[in-house]
Write a protein that holds these residues in place. Structure first.
Motif, short mmCIF file in Angstrom:
data_model
loop_
_atom_site.label_atom_id
_atom_site.label_comp_id
_atom_site.label_asym_id
_atom_site.label_seq_id
_atom_site.Cartn_x
_atom_site.Cartn_y
_atom_site.Cartn_z
N MET A 182 42.86 38.95 12.88
CA MET A 182 42.18 39.08 11.59
C MET A 182 42.46 37.85 10.74
O MET A 182 43.53 37.25 10.82
CB MET A 182 42.70 40.28 10.82
CG MET A 182 42.46 41.59 11.45
SD MET A 182 40.99 42.29 10.73
CE MET A 182 41.18 43.97 11.24
N LYS A 183 41.49 37.52 9.91
CA LYS A 183 41.64 36.42 8.94
C LYS A 183 41.30 36.96 7.56
O LYS A 183 40.29 37.63 7.38
CB LYS A 183 40.68 35.29 9.28
CG LYS A 183 40.69 34.16 8.28
CD LYS A 183 39.64 33.11 8.66
CE LYS A 183 39.51 32.04 7.61
NZ LYS A 183 38.44 31.09 7.96
N ILE A 184 42.17 36.68 6.61
CA ILE A 184 41.92 37.02 5.22
C ILE A 184 41.67 35.72 4.46
O ILE A 184 42.48 34.79 4.50
CB ILE A 184 43.10 37.79 4.59
CG1 ILE A 184 43.32 39.10 5.33
CG2 ILE A 184 42.86 38.01 3.09
CD1 ILE A 184 44.57 39.84 4.91
N TYR A 198 46.37 34.91 8.40
CA TYR A 198 46.03 35.55 9.68
C TYR A 198 47.07 36.61 10.01
O TYR A 198 48.25 36.46 9.70
CB TYR A 198 46.04 34.51 10.81
CG TYR A 198 45.01 33.43 10.64
CD1 TYR A 198 43.71 33.58 11.14
CD2 TYR A 198 45.32 32.25 9.98
CE1 TYR A 198 42.77 32.59 10.99
CE2 TYR A 198 44.37 31.25 9.81
CZ TYR A 198 43.11 31.42 10.32
OH TYR A 198 42.16 30.43 10.15
N ALA A 252 38.64 40.27 4.39
CA ALA A 252 39.15 40.21 5.77
C ALA A 252 37.98 40.18 6.74
O ALA A 252 36.92 40.75 6.49
CB ALA A 252 40.02 41.43 6.06
N ILE A 261 38.97 48.20 7.27
CA ILE A 261 38.42 46.86 7.08
C ILE A 261 36.98 46.80 7.58
O ILE A 261 36.13 46.14 6.98
CB ILE A 261 39.32 45.79 7.73
CG1 ILE A 261 40.60 45.63 6.90
CG2 ILE A 261 38.58 44.46 7.90
CD1 ILE A 261 41.68 44.81 7.54
N THR A 297 44.40 48.31 2.18
CA THR A 297 43.00 48.45 2.57
C THR A 297 42.50 49.76 2.00
O THR A 297 43.29 50.65 1.67
CB THR A 297 42.86 48.46 4.10
OG1 THR A 297 43.65 49.53 4.65
CG2 THR A 297 43.31 47.14 4.72
#
Length: 164
Positions: free
Chosen positions: A127-129, A57, A89, A70, A36
């Motif tokens: 979190m979702k990427i 995730y 993200a 993020i 990040t």
């Protein structure tokens, strides 16, 4: 035109996409390096991931440095072995929120001890990427090349990255 672009070979997008889905689904790839950045500072750390199709995730404490970065810059990168993933993200909310129950259940099925370790701690978020570009490096014994799978534009191609 660069020499690499002149030697570009088109690859079957659907085949490469499925190869990436299979890679992500492997239990061997549940730990990845996440990078990040914000304010000219780049950080990388290992995270536990759960993948559904191409979605990646992970959960973490909402006050962590990765979350701060993020929030400032949602562009991230993941890496495992010879696979590099660029993506975006997003914070989905609390790990134990009702809206995240389906993903939490998958985490509990695949990583029950890890989820149990974090269950009572406040501030855990999910979190979702969403991957946008995947780069696969050619392996030993192969011509040195990179395979690019552009998930946003639905194309895949290979380019040499070094001459022998």
């Amino acid at each position: 035109m660069s020499e690499a672009k002149a030697k570009r070979r088109e690859l079957g997008f659907d085949v490469k996409r499925q190869e990436i889905v299979s890679f992500l689904a492997s239990p061997d790839n549940a730990i990845m390096s996440l990078a990040t950045s914000s304010s000219d500072r780049v950080l990388a750390r290992m995270i536990l991931v759960l993948c559904e199709d191409l979605d990646v995730y992970f959960f973490t404490w909402g006050g962590s440095r990765k979350c701060e970065q993020i929030r400032a810059n949602p562009r991230v990168a993941l890496c495992r072995d010879r696979v590099q993933i660029e993506g975006t993200a997003e914070i989905l909310g609390g790990l134990f929120d009702a809206a995240n129950a389906a993903i939490l259940q998958l985490f509990e099925e695949r990583f029950p001890e890890t989820v149990g370790n974090w269950r009572g701690r406040p501030g855990m978020i999910l979190m979702k990427i969403t991957p946008t570009l995947v780069v696969l490096a050619g392996g030993p014994g192969e011509e040195p090349h990179l395979q690019f799978v552009d998930l946003e534009n639905g194309i895949a191609y290979a380019e040499p990255w070094a001459d022998r």
